[in-house]
Design an enzyme around this catalytic site. Structure first.
Site, PDB file in Angstrom:
ATOM      1  N   ASP A  10       0.834  -1.194   0.000  1.00 21.28           N
ATOM      2  CA  ASP A  10       0.000   0.000   0.000  1.00 21.28           C
ATOM      3  C   ASP A  10       0.873   1.251   0.000  1.00 21.28           C
ATOM      4  O   ASP A  10       1.769   1.394   0.829  1.00 21.28           O
ATOM      5  CB  ASP A  10      -0.889  -0.012   1.249  1.00 21.28           C
ATOM      6  CG  ASP A  10      -1.980   1.050   1.230  1.00 21.28           C
ATOM      7  OD1 ASP A  10      -2.006   1.877   0.297  1.00 21.28           O
ATOM      8  OD2 ASP A  10      -2.808   1.042   2.157  1.00 21.28           O
ATOM      9  N   GLY A  32      -1.858  -4.984  -1.782  1.00 20.79           N
ATOM     10  CA  GLY A  32      -1.919  -3.534  -1.729  1.00 20.79           C
ATOM     11  C   GLY A  32      -2.970  -3.003  -0.774  1.00 20.79           C
ATOM     12  O   GLY A  32      -3.297  -3.622   0.251  1.00 20.79           O
ATOM     13  N   HIS A  33      -3.547  -1.837  -1.128  1.00 18.87           N
ATOM     14  CA  HIS A  33      -4.472  -1.099  -0.277  1.00 18.87           C
ATOM     15  C   HIS A  33      -5.736  -1.885   0.024  1.00 18.87           C
ATOM     16  O   HIS A  33      -6.268  -1.829   1.129  1.00 18.87           O
ATOM     17  CB  HIS A  33      -4.814   0.223  -0.985  1.00 18.87           C
ATOM     18  CG  HIS A  33      -5.609   1.181  -0.187  1.00 18.87           C
ATOM     19  ND1 HIS A  33      -5.136   1.768   0.975  1.00 18.87           N
ATOM     20  CD2 HIS A  33      -6.862   1.692  -0.378  1.00 18.87           C
ATOM     21  CE1 HIS A  33      -6.056   2.593   1.457  1.00 18.87           C
ATOM     22  NE2 HIS A  33      -7.110   2.566   0.660  1.00 18.87           N
ATOM     23  N   PHE A  34      -6.241  -2.609  -0.980  1.00 15.77           N
ATOM     24  CA  PHE A  34      -7.466  -3.391  -0.811  1.00 15.77           C
ATOM     25  C   PHE A  34      -7.104  -4.868  -0.677  1.00 15.77           C
ATOM     26  O   PHE A  34      -7.274  -5.671  -1.603  1.00 15.77           O
ATOM     27  CB  PHE A  34      -8.423  -3.143  -1.981  1.00 15.77           C
ATOM     28  CG  PHE A  34      -9.046  -1.774  -1.955  1.00 15.77           C
ATOM     29  CD1 PHE A  34      -9.992  -1.445  -1.000  1.00 15.77           C
ATOM     30  CD2 PHE A  34      -8.667  -0.805  -2.872  1.00 15.77           C
ATOM     31  CE1 PHE A  34     -10.567  -0.182  -0.961  1.00 15.77           C
ATOM     32  CE2 PHE A  34      -9.228   0.463  -2.843  1.00 15.77           C
ATOM     33  CZ  PHE A  34     -10.185   0.780  -1.888  1.00 15.77           C
TER      34      PHE A  34
END
Length: 293
Positions: free
Chosen positions: A242, A268-270
């Site tokens: 992320d 990553g972020h999700f």
């Protein structure tokens, strides 16, 4: 084992229709799932089924997001204090007086404001790229946002508008995901978010919320004091790639909660888009060990 159904419901809170997903036994321990920007309870679609046998999972769409009402910025003051107050009333409307929190992105300051106001209601916190420390802010991603927070002008707003564009949304899903996991990413996710973010009025709604993010940064010391005084059981399950909320934000929890459990996942972020089964397993194990039935 059969899969329990996820139900899609609405409740009216302060005159606004709030959409939410719910699954699991009505008398089971509650896990309240709070999504981030630019998504909705849709982000929990793969996490809810494997946990629904043991927990009552409730995932609202914040006002202005997903399938909840989206009054114009002229008709509702879009601030994080406002969304947190609405979330508190949402939990009261559903009769939730004790619950664990899952917080991601915007869900973190919303959920942690709820914890400050009602610490007795929080049994545990699962933070999935949900930040509460300055070191967790990715420098490059946050530069335009911090510039707009410091001085909101048409010039500082323009770079921030790109965050909710189709390309900006897709960037949040793909960035930091290793090549071997890229084909687990469903394009449906960012197309879903982009379509909802393209609705009339969203430009003002989202700019107002981003401009208000400085109020969350100002509360970081209070969030950290809450961690120290409450000793709330905390699990951080973080996508290590992320670039919005970087892994230092996950590691920082141990400064105030030495017993915090930290897991960095290769995504990553999700994180749920690629690692929902792993996250579900970590949550189930954590809650079983750390939260008395």
């Amino acid at each position: 084992m059969s899969v329990l159904p996820t139900r899609h419901r609405t409740v009216t809170v302060r005159g606004h229709e709030i959409a939410y997903r719910e699954a699991g036994p009505a008398d089971a321990p509650v896990l309240l799932l709070l999504h981030g920007f630019p998504t909705s309870s849709h982000m929990f679609r793969d996490l809810i089924p494997p946990l629904a046998h043991a927990y009552r999972l409730i995932a609202p769409d914040h006002l202005g997001f997903g399938h909840s009402a989206a009054p114009s910025a002229a008709d509702f003051d879009y601030t994080f204090a406002g969304l947190a107050a609405l979330t508190a009333e949402f939990t009261e409307a559903l009769g939730l007086d004790r619950f664990a929190l899952y917080i991601q992105d915007y869900g973190a300051p919303i959920g942690l404001r709820l914890a400050l106001a009602h610490p007795e209601r929080i049994t545990a916190i699962i933070s999935q790229n949900g930040n509460a420390y300055e070191e967790g802010l990715g420098a490059e991603a946050w530069a335009p946002v911090l510039a707009m927070i410091a001085d909101r002008t048409p010039e500082t707003e323009e770079p921030v508008r790109g965050i909710r564009s189709p390309d900006g949304i897709r960037w949040q899903y793909e960035t930091g995901v290793p090549a071997e996991y890229r084909d687990l990413l469903s394009p449906d996710a960012w197309h879903h978010d982009a379509a909802l973010m393209a609705r009339e009025g969203q430009d003002d709604i989202q700019l107002d919320l981003i401009a208000d993010y400085g109020s969350n940064l100002a509360l970081y010391p209070a969030f950290q004091e809450y961690f120290r005084t409450s000793r709330v059981p905390l699990l951080a399950v973080w996508g290590e790639g992320d670039q919005v909320f970087v892994p230092a934000g996950a590691e920082a929890f141990r400064r105030d909660l030495p017993d915090a459990e930290i897991h960095l996942l290769p995504t990553g972020h999700f994180a749920l888009e690629t690692h929902a089964p792993a996250v579900a397993e970590l949550i189930g194990d954590f809650l079983k060990r750390r939260v008395p039935a």
